[in-house]
Design an enzyme around this catalytic site. Structure first.
Site, PDB file in Angstrom:
ATOM      1  N   HIS A 104       0.868  -1.177   0.000  1.00 59.40           N
ATOM      2  CA  HIS A 104       0.000   0.000   0.000  1.00 59.40           C
ATOM      3  C   HIS A 104       0.910   1.234   0.000  1.00 59.40           C
ATOM      4  O   HIS A 104       2.028   1.176   0.521  1.00 59.40           O
ATOM      5  CB  HIS A 104      -0.836   0.119   1.286  1.00 59.40           C
ATOM      6  CG  HIS A 104      -1.745  -1.017   1.611  1.00 59.40           C
ATOM      7  ND1 HIS A 104      -1.307  -2.196   2.150  1.00 59.40           N
ATOM      8  CD2 HIS A 104      -3.096  -1.130   1.509  1.00 59.40           C
ATOM      9  CE1 HIS A 104      -2.347  -2.997   2.364  1.00 59.40           C
ATOM     10  NE2 HIS A 104      -3.451  -2.376   1.980  1.00 59.40           N
ATOM     11  N   ASP A 107       2.495   1.796   3.299  1.00 58.73           N
ATOM     12  CA  ASP A 107       3.467   0.804   3.795  1.00 58.73           C
ATOM     13  C   ASP A 107       4.897   1.273   3.563  1.00 58.73           C
ATOM     14  O   ASP A 107       5.799   0.911   4.318  1.00 58.73           O
ATOM     15  CB  ASP A 107       3.317  -0.543   3.076  1.00 58.73           C
ATOM     16  CG  ASP A 107       1.974  -1.183   3.309  1.00 58.73           C
ATOM     17  OD1 ASP A 107       1.400  -0.972   4.385  1.00 58.73           O
ATOM     18  OD2 ASP A 107       1.502  -1.895   2.397  1.00 58.73           O
ATOM     19  N   GLU A 235     -11.162  -6.694  -4.138  1.00 57.81           N
ATOM     20  CA  GLU A 235     -10.914  -7.787  -3.187  1.00 57.81           C
ATOM     21  C   GLU A 235     -12.136  -7.971  -2.295  1.00 57.81           C
ATOM     22  O   GLU A 235     -12.371  -7.187  -1.374  1.00 57.81           O
ATOM     23  CB  GLU A 235      -9.668  -7.463  -2.353  1.00 57.81           C
ATOM     24  CG  GLU A 235      -9.277  -8.607  -1.424  1.00 57.81           C
ATOM     25  CD  GLU A 235      -7.954  -8.366  -0.710  1.00 57.81           C
ATOM     26  OE1 GLU A 235      -7.022  -7.829  -1.327  1.00 57.81           O
ATOM     27  OE2 GLU A 235      -7.867  -8.726   0.467  1.00 57.81           O
TER      28      GLU A 235
HETATM   29  C1  XUL Z   1      -7.627  -6.864   4.608  1.00 55.27           C
HETATM   30  C2  XUL Z   1      -6.866  -7.211   3.388  1.00 55.27           C
HETATM   31  C3  XUL Z   1      -5.991  -6.128   2.828  1.00 55.27           C
HETATM   32  C4  XUL Z   1      -5.982  -6.063   1.332  1.00 55.27           C
HETATM   33  C5  XUL Z   1      -5.209  -4.906   0.775  1.00 55.27           C
HETATM   34  O1  XUL Z   1      -8.402  -7.888   5.105  1.00 55.27           O
HETATM   35  O2  XUL Z   1      -6.894  -8.327   2.929  1.00 55.27           O
HETATM   36  O3  XUL Z   1      -4.711  -6.363   3.315  1.00 55.27           O
HETATM   37  O4  XUL Z   1      -5.430  -7.220   0.792  1.00 55.27           O
HETATM   38  O5  XUL Z   1      -5.675  -3.675   1.186  1.00 55.27           O
HETATM   39 CO    CO Z   2      -5.946  -9.169   1.297  1.00 52.81          CO
END
Ligand code: XUL
Ligand code: CO
Length: 447
Positions: A104, A107, A235
């Site tokens: 990210h 990060d 996601e």
């Molecule tokens: C949170 C999660 C995140 C995403 C990226 O549950 O999986 O780490 O993968 O923002």
């Molecule tokens: Co994730």
């Protein structure tokens, strides 16, 4: 410099094989081993995540950090700390031999007092990351923006009741999409961590859906504008941190994308523990995403069967992953996606070398599952019975129905006239379960 944080691992984790007693060696994973005509490394496309593995000190809601993480300690200068973190991360990635990593924006670079300061910090750290990538050969599987940690996002990013928060999130994603493009990332991920609600009492579902659709449309437009050819991935997760997240699971995401004419722009990044939180198996989410044409990438971890939250543990079940690998490999494997270790050590795994043990075990589990999947594909363990089960649809009345050649009334008349007398047949579930187990127990083992 390269031995500063992990001096006990000399250069690269080696292959020891199934009889090896060396804990810091792979037992199954051999990057160059050919499986179904493709290198193991190219099947699995392993990535290390920078957040849980390099940013997180081992805090939980009841206690402070427990981890031995020298790169997170003892410097008052945030950019200096950010550089140390990247050095530790790339030393680890290179020694593990992982071809990819993910991060990210927050990060790798600290948030500044203003947006301009945060953006400048990120640009400076991206230069540092680019140098590490050049030096080690590590590639970016995906980039993403953190739109959930800062208090401004407490009520969501795109779905926030305040349009200024939407604009701020747009600014972050615009920069991270461009950064991902610059670093030649294979994908860009959007996890809607706070795109959901805490209570329906203050929530306008119709507006929030419209806002999210607008946001994702803008992201797709910008992707094309800058010429980024990687895949945009949503996601799914059903809840946590919010009570309800809109990207609940793959099927829900598909409905959303279809409603907003975005089906061509997005795929899904499926996370194992998110699938189980949604009440599905990981196998279900992978098979569903493939069936509806949305499969993109995987965040590989596991939950705990006694706990109802996202424990993000390192994967260790060949039984479960073999079935998912089977679905992925038999349908052509990853294109831009891969297996990202979005995984957390347990809080008592304090030693920095626990990071190596955890990743080695997870990667070996995937490698072993890949061998089982390949074995199931080559032996037709499941494919033959599945084809046979549906064979009647390819000819006769089956083909007629699917081809639109029979109305409800015509079918009714034909059944009434006699001659159509369905005879139930066994689904052979236990027989197939035995066949899968046989492959798991016997699939090609290392000498
Ligand atoms: C949170 C999660 C995140 C995403 C990226 O549950 O999986 O780490 O993968 O923002
Ligand atoms: Co994730």
């Amino acid at each position: 410099m390269s031995s500063e944080f992990f001096p006990n691992v000399a250069e690269r984790i080696g292959f020891g094989g199934l009889t090896s007693t060396e804990p810091l060696a792979f037992k199954v994973y051999e990057p160059d081993r050919m499986v179904l005509g493709k290198r193991m490394e190219d099947h699995l496309r392993i990535a290390v995540c920078l957040w849980h593995s390099f940013n997180w000190p081992g805090t939980d809601v009841f206690g402070s950090g427990t981890f031995d993480r020298p790169w997170l300690e003892g410097t008052a200068e945030p950019m200096e700390a950010a550089r140390a973190k990247l050095e530790a991360a790339f030393e680890f990635i290179a020694k593990l031999g992982a071809p990819f990593y993910c991060f990210h924006d927050r990060d790798i670079a600290p948030e500044g007092a203003t947006f301009a300061e945060s953006a400048a910090n990120l640009d400076a750290m991206v230069d540092v990351a680019a140098e590490h990538m050049e030096r080690t050969g590590a590639r970016l599987l995906w980039g993403t923006a953190n739109l959930f940690s800062h208090p401004r996002y407490a009520a969501g990013a795109a779905t926030n009741p305040d349009p200024e928060v939407f604009a701020y999130a747009a600014a972050q994603v615009r920069q991270m999409l461009e950064v991902t493009h610059r670093l030649d990332g294979a994908n860009y991920v959007l996890w809607g961590g706070r795109e959901g609600y805490e209570t329906l009492l203050n929530t306008d579902l119709r507006r929030e859906e419209e806002q999210l659709a607008r946001f994702l449309t803008l992201v797709a437009e910008h992707k094309h504008r800058i010429g980024f050819t990687g895949t945009l991935l949503l996601e799914p997760k059903p809840q946590e941190p919010t009570k309800h997240q809109y990207d609940y699971d793959s099927a829900t995401v598909q409905g959303f994308l279809a409603r907003h004419d975005l089906l061509d722009e997005y795929r899904v990044n499926i996370e194992v523990n998110h699938a189980t939180l949604a009440g599905h198996s990981f196998h279900h989410e992978v098979a569903t995403a493939i069936a509806i044409g949305l499969f993109g990438s995987v965040d590989v971890n596991r939950g705990d069967y006694q706990n109802g939250w996202d424990t993000d543990q390192f994967p260790n079940s060949v039984d479960e992953l073999s079935l998912a690998l089977y679905e992925i490999v038999r349908t052509g494997g990853f294109t831009t996606g891969g297996f990202n270790f979005d995984t957390k050590l347990r809080r008592q795994s304090m030693d920095r070398y626990d990071l190596f043990h955890a990743h080695i075990g997870g990667i070996d589990t995937l490698a072993r599952s890949l061998l089982v999947a390949a074995d199931m594909i080559e032996s037709g363990t499941l494919e033959g019975p599945r084809i046979e089960r549906y064979a009647a649809w390819d000819t006769g009345i089956g083909a007629e129905i699917l081809g639109g050649g029979a109305s409800l009334a015509q079918l009714g008349d034909r059944v009434a006239a006699g001659g159509i007398e369905p005879r139930p047949r066994s689904g052979r579930q236990e027989e197939l379960e035995n066949a899968v187990n046989q492959r798991i127990w016997s699939a090609d083992r290392q000498p």
